[in-house]
Scaffold this motif. Structure first.
Motif, mmCIF file in Angstrom:
data_model
loop_
_atom_site.group_PDB
_atom_site.id
_atom_site.type_symbol
_atom_site.label_atom_id
_atom_site.label_comp_id
_atom_site.label_asym_id
_atom_site.label_seq_id
_atom_site.Cartn_x
_atom_site.Cartn_y
_atom_site.Cartn_z
ATOM 1 N N GLY A 112 0.779 -1.237 0.000
ATOM 2 C CA GLY A 112 0.000 0.000 0.000
ATOM 3 C C GLY A 112 0.808 1.282 0.000
ATOM 4 N N PHE A 113 2.113 1.184 -0.125
ATOM 5 C CA PHE A 113 2.928 2.409 -0.172
ATOM 6 C C PHE A 113 2.844 3.036 -1.566
ATOM 7 C CE2 PHE A 113 4.527 0.012 3.341
ATOM 8 C CZ PHE A 113 4.883 0.960 4.294
ATOM 9 N N ASN A 114 2.917 4.371 -1.586
ATOM 10 C CA ASN A 114 2.779 5.062 -2.866
ATOM 11 C C ASN A 114 4.034 5.819 -3.275
ATOM 12 O OD1 ASN A 114 0.119 4.742 -4.134
ATOM 13 N ND2 ASN A 114 -0.579 5.322 -2.090
ATOM 14 N N ARG A 115 4.470 6.735 -2.397
ATOM 15 C CA ARG A 115 5.612 7.568 -2.770
ATOM 16 C C ARG A 115 6.910 6.836 -2.438
ATOM 17 N NH1 ARG A 115 7.369 12.622 -4.295
ATOM 18 N NH2 ARG A 115 8.983 13.071 -2.762
ATOM 19 N N ILE A 116 7.326 6.030 -3.412
ATOM 20 C CA ILE A 116 8.552 5.236 -3.259
ATOM 21 C C ILE A 116 9.582 5.810 -4.219
ATOM 22 C CG2 ILE A 116 9.544 2.917 -3.469
ATOM 23 C CD1 ILE A 116 6.568 1.889 -3.260
ATOM 24 N N ILE A 117 10.700 6.312 -3.700
ATOM 25 C CA ILE A 117 11.702 6.902 -4.597
ATOM 26 C C ILE A 117 12.983 6.060 -4.596
ATOM 27 C CG2 ILE A 117 10.739 9.209 -4.136
ATOM 28 C CD1 ILE A 117 13.434 9.799 -2.656
ATOM 29 N N HIS A 118 13.821 6.327 -5.585
ATOM 30 C CA HIS A 118 15.066 5.561 -5.728
ATOM 31 C C HIS A 118 16.243 6.528 -5.808
ATOM 32 C CE1 HIS A 118 17.759 2.348 -6.790
ATOM 33 N NE2 HIS A 118 17.891 2.681 -8.060
ATOM 34 N N ILE A 119 17.210 6.384 -4.894
ATOM 35 C CA ILE A 119 18.452 7.165 -4.967
ATOM 36 C C ILE A 119 19.565 6.207 -5.375
ATOM 37 C CG2 ILE A 119 20.124 8.569 -3.688
ATOM 38 C CD1 ILE A 119 17.887 9.558 -1.926
ATOM 39 N N HIS A 120 20.206 6.527 -6.490
ATOM 40 C CA HIS A 120 21.139 5.554 -7.086
ATOM 41 C C HIS A 120 22.481 6.186 -7.419
ATOM 42 C CE1 HIS A 120 20.480 7.422 -10.996
ATOM 43 N NE2 HIS A 120 19.207 7.539 -10.629
ATOM 44 N N GLY A 121 23.487 5.336 -7.519
ATOM 45 C CA GLY A 121 24.808 5.766 -7.975
ATOM 46 C C GLY A 121 24.808 6.022 -9.469
ATOM 47 N N PRO A 122 25.937 6.502 -10.008
ATOM 48 C CA PRO A 122 26.039 6.843 -11.433
ATOM 49 C C PRO A 122 25.641 5.671 -12.342
ATOM 50 C CG PRO A 122 27.976 7.601 -10.244
ATOM 51 C CD PRO A 122 27.179 6.788 -9.276
ATOM 52 N N LEU A 123 24.773 5.969 -13.302
ATOM 53 C CA LEU A 123 24.209 4.905 -14.141
ATOM 54 C C LEU A 123 25.175 4.409 -15.211
ATOM 55 C CD1 LEU A 123 20.482 5.979 -14.526
ATOM 56 C CD2 LEU A 123 21.525 4.399 -12.890
ATOM 57 N N LYS A 124 26.360 5.000 -15.274
ATOM 58 C CA LYS A 124 27.327 4.446 -16.227
ATOM 59 C C LYS A 124 27.845 3.098 -15.735
ATOM 60 C CE LYS A 124 31.134 7.081 -14.240
ATOM 61 N NZ LYS A 124 32.138 8.109 -14.392
ATOM 62 N N TYR A 125 27.656 2.790 -14.459
ATOM 63 C CA TYR A 125 28.075 1.485 -13.938
ATOM 64 C C TYR A 125 26.952 0.466 -14.102
ATOM 65 C CZ TYR A 125 31.939 4.070 -11.933
ATOM 66 O OH TYR A 125 33.031 4.863 -11.782
ATOM 67 N N TYR A 126 27.317 -0.704 -14.609
ATOM 68 C CA TYR A 126 26.351 -1.765 -14.880
ATOM 69 C C TYR A 126 25.484 -2.098 -13.665
ATOM 70 C CZ TYR A 126 24.566 -6.468 -15.623
ATOM 71 O OH TYR A 126 23.747 -7.551 -15.696
ATOM 72 N N GLY A 127 26.128 -2.237 -12.508
ATOM 73 C CA GLY A 127 25.411 -2.645 -11.300
ATOM 74 C C GLY A 127 24.314 -1.665 -10.914
ATOM 75 N N PHE A 128 24.638 -0.378 -10.937
ATOM 76 C CA PHE A 128 23.637 0.634 -10.594
ATOM 77 C C PHE A 128 22.518 0.671 -11.638
ATOM 78 C CE2 PHE A 128 27.304 2.941 -8.329
ATOM 79 C CZ PHE A 128 26.952 2.399 -7.098
ATOM 80 N N ARG A 129 22.902 0.516 -12.908
ATOM 81 C CA ARG A 129 21.915 0.574 -13.992
ATOM 82 C C ARG A 129 20.934 -0.592 -13.888
ATOM 83 N NH1 ARG A 129 25.567 0.952 -17.964
ATOM 84 N NH2 ARG A 129 25.125 -1.097 -18.833
ATOM 85 N N ASP A 130 21.474 -1.763 -13.583
ATOM 86 C CA ASP A 130 20.681 -2.975 -13.455
ATOM 87 C C ASP A 130 19.626 -2.811 -12.348
ATOM 88 O OD1 ASP A 130 20.350 -5.635 -14.336
ATOM 89 O OD2 ASP A 130 21.455 -6.404 -12.599
ATOM 90 N N ARG A 131 20.048 -2.296 -11.211
ATOM 91 C CA ARG A 131 19.137 -2.089 -10.074
ATOM 92 C C ARG A 131 18.112 -1.004 -10.408
ATOM 93 N NH1 ARG A 131 24.232 -2.284 -5.758
ATOM 94 N NH2 ARG A 131 25.052 -4.188 -6.701
ATOM 95 N N TYR A 132 18.593 0.067 -11.027
ATOM 96 C CA TYR A 132 17.718 1.165 -11.471
ATOM 97 C C TYR A 132 16.597 0.609 -12.367
ATOM 98 C CZ TYR A 132 16.502 5.376 -14.210
ATOM 99 O OH TYR A 132 15.849 6.387 -14.847
ATOM 100 N N ASN A 133 16.981 -0.241 -13.306
ATOM 101 C CA ASN A 133 15.974 -0.839 -14.201
ATOM 102 C C ASN A 133 14.949 -1.660 -13.439
ATOM 103 O OD1 ASN A 133 16.953 0.253 -16.577
ATOM 104 N ND2 ASN A 133 18.336 -1.470 -16.986
ATOM 105 N N GLY A 134 15.389 -2.339 -12.384
ATOM 106 C CA GLY A 134 14.464 -3.112 -11.564
ATOM 107 C C GLY A 134 13.432 -2.213 -10.900
ATOM 108 N N TYR A 135 13.884 -1.067 -10.383
ATOM 109 C CA TYR A 135 12.980 -0.113 -9.734
ATOM 110 C C TYR A 135 11.990 0.463 -10.744
ATOM 111 C CZ TYR A 135 11.400 4.433 -8.034
ATOM 112 O OH TYR A 135 10.623 5.515 -7.719
ATOM 113 N N VAL A 136 12.523 0.967 -11.873
ATOM 114 C CA VAL A 136 11.661 1.619 -12.871
ATOM 115 C C VAL A 136 10.641 0.622 -13.437
ATOM 116 C CG1 VAL A 136 11.650 2.724 -15.145
ATOM 117 C CG2 VAL A 136 13.375 3.381 -13.443
ATOM 118 N N THR A 137 11.090 -0.605 -13.700
ATOM 119 C CA THR A 137 10.169 -1.607 -14.258
ATOM 120 C C THR A 137 9.046 -1.920 -13.277
ATOM 121 O OG1 THR A 137 12.021 -2.558 -15.474
ATOM 122 C CG2 THR A 137 10.020 -3.898 -15.334
ATOM 123 N N ALA A 138 9.381 -2.073 -12.000
ATOM 124 C CA ALA A 138 8.359 -2.394 -10.999
ATOM 125 C C ALA A 138 7.364 -1.246 -10.857
ATOM 126 C CB ALA A 138 9.009 -2.698 -9.644
#
Lengths: 324, 324
Positions: free
Chosen positions: A174-200
């Protein structure tokens, strides 16, 4: 012959725990996992391995290759992530009749060492060309590293899946305002996690709200001020534990109640996360190490040669920084 | 005791070939792989397996679960992809002391069968809720299917990596106008391959040019006309073989020289690809099946329980539809 009881006694745990560690269930603390694997190594205990490995007379020589950067990290607290992986590799190798040396990437590239049957490259510092060069000398398994289209065996942690899981879990509660603070997206690891957040978020009809934070070039203050401009989020999912811990401290400094006002979740489960009571997605570091050894053994003993990428799912560890 | 020579004789191949198939090198045709695995099954040949498996008295019961749709596909030519996976599973199970039944998804969900130790779900028809329901009855391994954040063991083909590889290969050989014709992006498989193409093009400074083609609702003509509007591309990378074969036929109808004017590459390596001389990225279907059996055996015998996704890299098969 060394028994499982001997291992349990030496490690100061129950045989059930030894068995859980060797079977990779992972429902034990990393500290215990490391203790058990150390006892396994010291006693030379051999659990179930393939009949072919048991029958094999030859000892495979494998070089564990790390960069100078990772070597230095390991000597400080920051490198505990790699130290756990390396310890798991060292303590498991004997089971598979593998003799190990730990070498520096630069030295291997300069040809300062003899050839090994196999190479386990730990960390993401080796470039595509460097990996190709090493793979001419012997079989290669990458750990916590993957290169697009190179088709070299890789053992990685599934950051996409982990962040998708935790984002969905909060949305489902039931949570709504869920934000993501991430490291630089030029790194594969951060980008991969970022994609998981955005997709969900997108999948469940929520607006993804993301903030990039480069810890080398900016303070967390300015990022957090921007993140709070439209009100306090209910949940802040961070792309690793160091970011999450900085966010946690800063919000507490500013008088916010964590998790009363806002839940914070990290990623990695470094020891500091436990100390700070940070909820986090645990990267299965011990499994990364164990599975790398198993994989190089399979390849060297020709049990399964066609290459693949193994993405180990993460595990949610709930502590005090989040309400669920 | 059955020897490797017996298997080779029965399959009509050399022992080296038998060994290559069982070691998963994949440098044999799928036809041969299937023949060898069939002989393995018929003769009850047991190659290297874990000492624990050899010592085990218990036979694990595993249900291979497919949807009605896949069952019908298998009865036609279109379903050869699934038939190869199923054959590989069936022919390998005995090695691991696994008894198999092939069941329909709907019947399993309706509780028409007794419980099995494990379930291998083949294909992407089972929903998240259905998979969760089945996983309450026994251990589950998905084949050619993955669900975000569910953290159930999956064996999939790495479409992202495969299309990245082939796109990069053409870029590296000096080709410029490389376009991608893909199926509907709502499907994970097409999206994954699409991302591999776009990432490779972007990484090397080329403009990604993509065309969606829904074979159920439109003719290839209109898609191809749009694709040719700015001139004939040098390379057309398609997201599966059926699309590639339609593109190939249509361009030949229109008088183009393939590969003289344009190279065409597919994805999957279905039997029609060989017949048509289509270059393609081969999905390692036999390995998908074998590795699923190995994985469920590992899980059931508690050799490695922490779940992961295994992404098997594809292999480029060059035929006459492309110049490299």
């Amino acid at each position: 012959m060394v028994s499982i009881d001997d291992v349990a006694k030496r490690a100061g745990v129950s045989t059930a725990t030894v068995s859980r560690v060797l079977n990779g269930t992972g429902y034990v603390s990393e500290e215990t996992e490391i203790k058990v694997l150390k006892a396994v190594k010291e006693l030379g205990y051999v659990p179930h391995v393939s009949a072919k490995t048991l029958a094999r007379k030859k000892i495979f020589s494998v070089a564990v290759v790390i960069s100078q950067r990772i070597k230095e990290l390991i000597q400080s607290d920051v490198g505990i992530f790699y130290k756990i992986i390396l310890d798991a590799i060292e303590n498991t190798a004997g089971i598979y009749k593998i003799s190990l040396d730990i070498l520096l990437l630069d030295e291997v590239l300069q040809g300062k060492h003899h050839k090994y049957d196999g190479y386990i490259l730990v960390g993401s510092d080796a470039s595509e060309e460097e990996i190709e060069k090493i793979s001419k000398n012997g079989k290669v398994v990458l750990v916590d590293h993957y290169i697009d289209g190179l088709r070299i065996d890789s053992i990685v942690s599934d950051g996409y899946d982990g962040i998708f899981y935790i984002t969905k879990k909060f949305i489902g509660s039931g949570f709504n305002r869920i934000i993501h603070i991430h490291g630089p997206l030029k790194y594969y690891g951060f980008r991969d996690r970022y994609n998981g957040y955005v997709t969900a978020m997108t999948k469940f009809g929520k607006l993804p709200i993301t903030f990039e934070y480069d810890d080398l070039h900016e303070e967390i203050d300015s990022v957090l001020r921007r993140a709070l401009r439209d009100g306090v989020p209910e949940v802040i999912i961070c792309s690793n534990d160091p970011i999450a811990i900085r966010v946690l401290h800063k919000l507490q400094d500013w008088g916010y109640d964590v998790p009363g006002d806002v839940s914070i979740v990290g990623f990695d489960d470094i020891p500091a996360a436990e100390k700070e009571g940070l909820s986090t997605m645990r990267v299965q570091k011990v499994e990364l190490g164990i599975n790398a050894v198993k994989r190089i053994n399979e390849i060297l003993s020709k049990q399964s040669i066609h290459p693949y990428k193994q993405c180990i799912y993460t595990t949610y560890v709930k502590r005090n920084s989040s309400v669920i």
